[in-house]
Design a protein around this motif. Structure first.
Motif: not given
Lengths: 343, 326
Positions: A225-229, A231-232, A255, A266-267, A270
């Protein structure tokens, strides 16, 4: 392009409920190339975990895969008999679950559990020496110790006989990854593998997964559920909402330049360290009940761009730019609007 | 950035607060193996001040003592040692009229057998509203304020989603009309889109009711968004404290640096050089000697790190406990 490692075509998974049928997954198309890391992102109840369970055909009764194909190395897993399916699970495709403590068996030592995974798939017999010389057991054990060291469990010899409760959360998750890796699968399914862990431990675990991907060339599907994770860590991501993929494309591109209103929402909601804002823009409302979902776009009640036509059109994922797709009326043929018009 | 008055008195002050939990050895263990009772030093000497109207973020990994500290400050636990001052006075009974806590888990912090009316009504009675009609009107007003509808008043907690339950918890906290609110991971159990709604609600309420927050979280992005000042904890100690912008732009303590580097971020330009710490947080039963972080530290200065706890120093406006800056 090479033959994809995994291809989902129109995958639809249904759970019949008293209040109506729930399409946890409806019409999902996805591809994973060998060595690719694909992220599936979404909020709880969007169907992201059901996609993984469907791939392994582990959907619990009365839930079932109602339509579609699951091609793994060219074979349709949906048509395989149970016995052959069992040979694939844990061997060619393995899965890492969110909560390691409830996945590991509390009454067996961790090392034995890793060894069991190997034994079930007959990997143990791969000793280079003939039986009387090889000492089957020690060969097995050596492989287990190697895998434990590989996932970063310190002093594997001493930890082999330890029980799951003697491990910290991060170590338990490493043990699960070891179980998943011991048969050298070509596809690894990871369902929120770091959600229960602290950020510094999460960084360690993701580093292990990255190494597995690089060194073994295993394809990975990371559900989070973690967009940052996502994306990386991922090459490509697919954003799911109410059982459907609403947007997919190269991770950083999605992203940086989200196209679907849900992805943008969502973004926007955040909290991000680079952006100093006094308020964040939340997505209004809540995720809809999937039972008896009306046709058309499921995001309408929460979408600021929704219009009458959204209800009637059967939306498809439309190609927008360099491998990026979105499912929204904004991008339907003939009604293409630019994003700026609405923002 | 900070909303606090420059020279005003702090609202809440913690002075060398400690909270130790005894872990008794079993009788059999004592007799046969000579085991001794042990102590979990959850909070081991923490001091800081919170000024009226500001939000202090408290971050750290699980087991660092942040929840214990929050509960000590809300007086759910008696501190083992140290003092808590409220408006420069030691805490006394009226403190409870001014302090509330919002809990992390919206599923376990509401009584499943009570309706929303009962849940909020108890708090209102505490506040001294004796007239049932007045209570009813106030309950409905609170529900509307936190974004629920009046028809929810007769519902039970299980009929609500996680985000709605957290709103009920917030309404219950507000019912007392507190000045100081300890928010213990109020959004970490919620989905991102719901999390944003609750964060905004907390911010609006702060402005409207002049609240002072101690905001406990492990998610640094949320802390960054909400806090004026941030306190970083590790194994019961404060590692670093600074104004939010300064802490994120220029973390001084190696632990803060590692923590910031470990958050996955969406923006490419935002990514810091990866620092992978070794090992996990040691047990607070038997914490390492000297600086508690030395077992995982990548920037150790010398043997003093392992021998003596570093003194707190002021560097570039940060309060840091690290030998590198002594």
């Amino acid at each position: 392009m090479a033959e994809p490692l995994l291809e989902l075509r129109n995958l639809t998974t249904v759970f019949p409920m008293r209040r109506g049928a729930v399409n946890a997954v409806s019409g999902v198309n996805l591809r994973v190339q060998p060595g690719e890391i694909l992220g599936i992102v979404g909020e709880s109840g969007c169907g992201k975990s059901s996609v993984l369970l469907s791939i392994l055909r582990l959907i619990r009764q009365p839930g079932h895969i109602a339509a579609g194909n699951i091609f793994f190395k060219g074979r349709d897993l949906r048509r395989l008999p149970q016995k052959k399916m069992r040979a694939i699970r844990g061997n060619e495709i393995s899965m890492i679950f969110q909560d390691p403590l409830s996945t590991l068996n509390p009454v067996f030592p961790v090392g034995e559990q890793i060894r069991e995974a190997m034994r079930l798939h007959g990997i143990a017999n791969a000793s280079p020496l003939p039986w009387p010389l090889a000492g089957r057991r020690s060969h097995e054990k050596q492989r287990v110790l190697d895998v434990m060291a590989e996932v970063g469990i310190p002093a594997p010899e001493a930890r082999y006989r330890a029980y799951p409760h003697e491990f910290s959360g991060g170590m338990q998750q490493r043990a699960l990854i070891a179980i998943a890796l011991v048969c050298e699968p070509t596809l690894l399914l990871a369902d929120e593998p770091t959600t229960a862990l602290d950020v510094t431990i999460q960084a360690q675990i993701m580093e292990v997964m990255r190494r597995v991907n690089r060194e073994h060339g295993a394809g990975i599907i990371l559900v989070t559920h973690n967009l940052g994770l996502a994306a990386e860590f991922c090459d490509n991501i697919a954003v799911m909402y109410a059982g459907r993929i609403v947007e997919r494309g190269p991770a950083q591109q999605v992203v940086d330049n989200p196209q679907h209103p849900y992805t943008r929402g969502l973004l926007a909601c955040l909290p991000q360290i680079s952006r100093q804002r006094s308020r964040i823009d939340p997505i209004p409302g809540e995720v809809p009940d999937l039972a008896g979902l009306p046709p058309g776009c499921a995001f309408i009640p929460r979408c600021s761009l929704a219009r009458d036509a959204c209800n009637s059109v059967d939306l498809r994922l439309r190609s927008l730019q360099a491998n990026q797709y979105a499912r929204c009326i904004l991008y339907e043929d003939g009604v293409r609007y630019t994003v700026e018009e609405f923002s | 950035m900070s909303r606090r008055a420059a020279n005003g008195a702090p609202l809440v002050e913690a002075r060398d607060v400690k909270k130790h939990f005894p872990v008794p050895a079993s009788l059999l263990g004592k007799l046969l193996a000579g085991q001794k009772d042990q102590l979990v030093k959850a909070v081991d000497g923490v001091s800081f001040k919170i000024w009226p109207g500001e939000t202090v973020g408290l971050v750290g990994e699980s087991g660092c003592g942040k929840t214990t500290l929050g509960r000590v400050l809300a007086r759910l636990y008696e501190p083992t040692a140290g003092e808590i001052l409220f408006r420069d006075w030691p805490v006394h009974s009226s403190f409870f009229r001014h302090t509330q806590i919002i809990f992390q888990n919206p599923y376990s912090s509401l009584n499943p057998r009570k309706t929303v009316r009962d849940i909020i009504g108890v708090a209102l009675r505490q506040r001294g509203l004796r007239d049932p009609q007045e209570r009813e009107a106030e309950t409905l007003r609170l529900l509307r304020r936190v974004g629920l509808s009046e028809r929810h008043v007769d519902a039970y907690p299980h009929q609500f989603s996680g985000g709605q339950r957290q709103r009920i918890g917030i309404a219950r906290a507000l019912a007392i009309q507190p000045q100081f609110v300890v928010a213990d991971e109020p959004v970490s159990a919620l989905d991102v889109s719901i999390q944003a709604q609750v964060i905004n609600l907390l911010q609006e309420l702060q402005e409207e009711f002049d609240l002072t927050y101690l905001f406990i979280a492990h998610d640094l992005s949320v802390i960054h968004h909400l806090s004026d000042r941030v306190v970083v904890m590790y194994l019961g100690h404060v590692m670093e404290e600074a104004e939010t912008e300064s802490l994120f732009a220029n973390p001084l303590h190696p632990y803060t640096q590692a923590l910031l580097a470990a958050i996955p971020v969406v923006d490419k330009e935002d990514r810091r050089e990866r620092i992978i710490l070794e090992g996990a947080v040691p047990s607070p039963i038997d914490p390492p000697s000297g600086c508690p972080f030395h077992t995982r530290c990548f920037a150790k200065k010398g043997p003093e790190c392992e021998q003596e706890y570093p003194p707190e120093v002021q560097v570039q406006g940060h309060r840091v406990a690290c030998w590198l800056y002594v």
